[in-house]
Design a protein around this motif. Structure first.
Motif, PDB file in Angstrom:
ATOM      1  N   UNK A  63       0.811  -1.219   0.000  1.00  0.00           N
ATOM      2  CA  UNK A  63       0.000   0.000   0.000  1.00  0.00           C
ATOM      3  C   UNK A  63       0.844   1.269   0.000  1.00  0.00           C
ATOM      4  N   UNK A  64       1.834   1.358   0.900  1.00  0.00           N
ATOM      5  CA  UNK A  64       2.618   2.584   1.042  1.00  0.00           C
ATOM      6  C   UNK A  64       3.940   2.489   0.294  1.00  0.00           C
ATOM      7  N   UNK A  65       4.439   3.612  -0.253  1.00  0.00           N
ATOM      8  CA  UNK A  65       5.761   3.625  -0.875  1.00  0.00           C
ATOM      9  C   UNK A  65       6.832   3.314   0.172  1.00  0.00           C
ATOM     10  N   UNK A  66       7.946   2.709  -0.230  1.00  0.00           N
ATOM     11  CA  UNK A  66       9.011   2.376   0.721  1.00  0.00           C
ATOM     12  C   UNK A  66       9.486   3.556   1.550  1.00  0.00           C
ATOM     13  N   UNK A  67       9.568   4.753   0.955  1.00  0.00           N
ATOM     14  CA  UNK A  67      10.051   5.922   1.700  1.00  0.00           C
ATOM     15  C   UNK A  67       9.135   6.226   2.883  1.00  0.00           C
ATOM     16  N   UNK A  68       7.842   6.034   2.712  1.00  0.00           N
ATOM     17  CA  UNK A  68       6.910   6.287   3.804  1.00  0.00           C
ATOM     18  C   UNK A  68       7.098   5.280   4.934  1.00  0.00           C
ATOM     19  N   UNK A  69       7.366   4.034   4.577  1.00  0.00           N
ATOM     20  CA  UNK A  69       7.600   3.013   5.600  1.00  0.00           C
ATOM     21  C   UNK A  69       8.863   3.336   6.383  1.00  0.00           C
ATOM     22  N   UNK A  70       9.927   3.703   5.675  1.00  0.00           N
ATOM     23  CA  UNK A  70      11.187   4.014   6.361  1.00  0.00           C
ATOM     24  C   UNK A  70      11.032   5.252   7.250  1.00  0.00           C
ATOM     25  N   UNK A  71      10.313   6.251   6.772  1.00  0.00           N
ATOM     26  CA  UNK A  71      10.083   7.452   7.584  1.00  0.00           C
ATOM     27  C   UNK A  71       9.300   7.110   8.846  1.00  0.00           C
TER      28      UNK A  71
END
Length: 216
Positions: A63-71
């Motif tokens: 669902x979420x882009x990888x950058x959002x998960x890392x943030x």
């Protein structure tokens, strides 16, 4: 959090939540499939991030882009050095699971967050994916965690996820006199003895469980 013992039981994969690991006898048995069921507004993702504290983790974000998960991991105070975040979707995972599951390190964690899109696919495709997922985990002595947010109406094939899971963890929230408390219920634990009582959990920062005590 207190310092962890660097020597661990290789037959168990730590969850990153010390109180939960204690209650489970050291963590999740290697090779198991875990279903984490939670309200969509509960912040249950922090429990998924915690697996990356001690384990090489492959995080399949549907669902979420990888950058959002890392943030989000950084905001929770959880390092992501051991986490490989990959953007995918239900069709991709169902159609070519080996592209996302091959090459796992021994003792890894595979996270599917969320599993909803896969559960809404055809039953045979989803059943085949679960078999592939469990086979890869058994081969590498790893653990898979499917994040299963509660939906209305109930997600198709959710019963299949829960039936194939070796461990089910349900996050629930209660509001009493203006205070919100969260608890973990380990309903099924096929390869160990589940805790008999709900475990109070604090998700405001790095997840922690105070076994036997209330979490504010």
């Amino acid at each position: 959090m207190s310092e962890r013992n660097p020597v661990r039981d290789r037959d168990r994969i730590p969850t990153g939540v010390e109180g939960l690991d204690v209650a489970l006898g050291g963590g999740i048995p290697a090779g198991d499939l875990v279903a984490l069921v939670a309200p969509p507004t509960s912040g249950a993702e922090r429990l998924l991030y915690a697996f990356g504290i001690d384990n090489p983790t492959r995080y399949c974000s549907t669902l979420r882009p990888p950058a959002e998960v890392r943030d989000a991991m950084a905001a929770a105070g959880i390092p992501d050095e051991r986490v490989d975040v990959r953007s995918t979707d239900g069709d991709d995972l169902l159609g070519t699971p080996a592209d996302h599951l091959s090459g796992l390190d021994a003792g890894s964690v595979v996270v599917v967050d969320p599993a909803t899109a896969l559960e809404r696919a055809g039953e045979e495709r989803y059943r085949s994916f679960l078999e592939d997922l469990k086979r890869h985990c058994r081969t590498t002595e790893s653990v898979a965690v499917c994040h299963c947010p509660r939906t209305t109406p109930r997600t198709l094939r959710r019963d299949l996820t829960l039936a194939r899971a070796d461990t089910t963890v349900v996050l629930r929230r209660e509001v009493d006199t203006g205070t919100t408390r969260s608890y973990l219920d380990v309903g099924k634990f096929r390869h160990g003895r589940p805790p008999t009582d709900p475990l109070p959990v604090d998700l405001r920062g790095t997840p922690s469980v105070a076994v036997g005590d209330d979490a504010d």
